[in-house]
Design an enzyme around this catalytic site. Sequence first.
Site, PDB file in Angstrom:
ATOM      1  N   CYS A   1       0.814  -1.222   0.000  1.00 50.51           N
ATOM      2  CA  CYS A   1       0.000   0.000   0.000  1.00 50.51           C
ATOM      3  C   CYS A   1       0.846   1.271   0.000  1.00 50.51           C
ATOM      4  O   CYS A   1       0.442   2.291  -0.566  1.00 50.51           O
ATOM      5  CB  CYS A   1      -0.934   0.000   1.209  1.00 50.51           C
ATOM      6  SG  CYS A   1      -2.100  -1.382   1.250  1.00 50.51           S
TER       7      CYS A   1
ATOM      8  N   ARG B   1      -8.864   3.009  -9.833  1.00 51.16           N
ATOM      9  CA  ARG B   1      -9.709   2.138 -10.646  1.00 51.16           C
ATOM     10  C   ARG B   1     -11.027   2.821 -10.976  1.00 51.16           C
ATOM     11  O   ARG B   1     -11.594   3.517 -10.142  1.00 51.16           O
ATOM     12  CB  ARG B   1      -9.983   0.818  -9.906  1.00 51.16           C
ATOM     13  CG  ARG B   1      -8.764  -0.064  -9.758  1.00 51.16           C
ATOM     14  CD  ARG B   1      -9.021  -1.232  -8.815  1.00 51.16           C
ATOM     15  NE  ARG B   1      -7.908  -2.157  -8.818  1.00 51.16           N
ATOM     16  CZ  ARG B   1      -6.786  -1.992  -8.124  1.00 51.16           C
ATOM     17  NH1 ARG B   1      -6.647  -0.931  -7.360  1.00 51.16           N
ATOM     18  NH2 ARG B   1      -5.817  -2.883  -8.200  1.00 51.16           N
TER      19      ARG B   1
ATOM     20  N   CYS C   1      -9.207   2.340  -3.819  1.00 49.06           N
ATOM     21  CA  CYS C   1      -8.543   1.163  -3.241  1.00 49.06           C
ATOM     22  C   CYS C   1      -9.319  -0.079  -3.633  1.00 49.06           C
ATOM     23  O   CYS C   1     -10.550  -0.112  -3.519  1.00 49.06           O
ATOM     24  CB  CYS C   1      -8.458   1.271  -1.721  1.00 49.06           C
ATOM     25  SG  CYS C   1      -7.750  -0.197  -0.913  1.00 49.06           S
TER      26      CYS C   1
ATOM     27  N   ASP D   1     -24.957 -47.625 -26.578  1.00 46.68           N
ATOM     28  CA  ASP D   1     -25.561 -48.422 -27.649  1.00 46.68           C
ATOM     29  C   ASP D   1     -24.542 -48.754 -28.738  1.00 46.68           C
ATOM     30  O   ASP D   1     -24.534 -49.871 -29.269  1.00 46.68           O
ATOM     31  CB  ASP D   1     -26.733 -47.656 -28.254  1.00 46.68           C
ATOM     32  CG  ASP D   1     -27.382 -48.406 -29.398  1.00 46.68           C
ATOM     33  OD1 ASP D   1     -27.951 -49.496 -29.145  1.00 46.68           O
ATOM     34  OD2 ASP D   1     -27.312 -47.914 -30.549  1.00 46.68           O
TER      35      ASP D   1
END
EC number: 4.1.99.22
Length: 630
Positions: A312, A319, A329, A599
């Site tokens: 940090c 963002r 954050c 089958d």
Amino acid sequence: MTNIIKSFITRNTYLNKLSPSPYQFNKYYSNSISTPPTHSYEKKQQPIQNVDDKKYILTDRFNRHHTYLRISLTERCNLRCKYCMPEEGVMLSQADKILTTDEIIRLSKLFVSAGVNKIRFTGGEPLVRKDVEPLIEEVGKIKGLQKIGITTNGILLSRKLDRLHKAGVNLLNISLDTLNSDKFTLITRRLGWDRVFQSIDNALKLDNIKVKVNCVIMKGLNDMEICDFVEMTRDKSVEIRFIEYMPFDGNLWSDKKFLSYTDMIKIIHEKYPTFKKYTIEEEEPNNTSKTYHVPGFKGKVGFITSMSEHFCSSCNRLRITADGNLKVCLFGNTEVNLRDRIRDGASDQQLLEIINAAVLKKKASHAGMYEIAQNKNRPMILIGEKSKIQINFKNKSIKQKKEVKNYLLKLINSSFINSNNNNNNNNNNNNNSKLQYIQQRNYSTNKNNQNLENNEFSHITKDGKLPTMVDISDKIITKRTAHAQSILEFPSNVLSQLLNLEKNNDIDNDNNISKNKEIVSKKGPVFATSIVAGTMAVKNTSNLIPFCHPIPIESCKIEITIIDSTSVKVDCIVSMSGKTGVEMEALTGATITSLTIYDMCKALSKDIVIKETKLISKFGGKSSSPQITK
């Protein structure tokens, strides 16, 4: 722009008096997890006196200069990774709530003008956005932007790679958590491992592009592959980045699944004793990864230690979510709404003031990993005037309304809005006045909050007497997908006879049977015939199951895989856009495909067993469950 910058310099001169916050280990750090080594260091940032004036706009109270912006282009993803997607699904935003191309370009220009020199596009999965290539081409034209990155799962990358590279993409992070195709399907709940690996190889062939592979390590799931990933760096100029498993709401995080980076290093040292760390001088500034390498290998190995040893103090990233909220954050609970301010006609100066106010509220560090893990459905809180609290109570239960009311009362009386700190009181009031709205939004649905009043058998009338078809007339049309799977077990000699191994050379050097090989019986090609039968069954499910609605199937994909010398797996994935789910269609397709295999092969043995048929996942509608079986 010059006047804007000067106003920020005047208002933020107090920053020079602040020293960076001291590095502190997580107080919740468990003794059961290896303690980071004492020689760990903090990465140094450029002194504030030497930073260009414009960067004051994106400088927080701890002298951190934010030059890196991550923009989410979409909330959608074509995978359903366990550590990322909650089991019960996520609530996607409406299309008109997602940032438009023009809005993304405007915000990109604005942040670059304020000092950002690197933008990375993320998601969801960014490449599922239809206009991703022209959007990045426009962003690539912004003067001052030095680096453009994309974080992708790689499924769609190969066919878009050349155009993206020409548009200016020079950083590529590709997520890959396993080198085993079957385990990839287990982790992501989808097929596509081969496409991801092909994307990595194609990217490494390009010039002037850095390729990193992100791998989230989960104890007991893929930690045994750590050295296999390191081996990739022997001949490939790629950086493998091991990411500590991080807690997000709904991903079932547990410290039992957590493996710290120091434990990963011990595992690697056992096989590669010369494995060593790059020096501080060799590291990139503000790098989130602790970088190592095996001398003589072409590539690198990095560790992202968000949980055991956070970074940090050197954080330089911001963002923007797909629906237009600024998040300072990754682990923080607060987001500031930029989308609505843009649509309300805010000028660039007003937006920069809002952005600056949000950056100044960024904390010194995020919470400890156990505290983060306990935060369920972290809300989006858009800080502003109390009179502008906006909560949509429509269709909420009484219990939910009370919870929201109590939450807001607590929020309004908290120090987050009304600071009692005399030293920063004026500054806080100034910042708060520039931020609008308070609202709560769940990032994902939560089983504990679902209304239990409707837990009734939908195909039986309320009196319990008469069966009935469900009325879907009032349901909305959404994308529906379901994945069903069947497993067949063969006697040990049957598959060998069908494959005719000695003639077709279908054994590799490790004596493994080719997993996608067709087998042929006297009746003809077994798998091809069975896929046709399964597809026909999917389209006729409503004729077989009494209360299934007739629906127009848009996609049916059936894949048959030979797991080993005695087992065969059938995967049936069905998709459509409609008002009802397609899980019965997927289950019917997997079942009939398996029966047809039986089958076609029964002449060789009647001991073939259809071991299980189950629903793996369903998505779309109210009861989405990306992972049904565990």
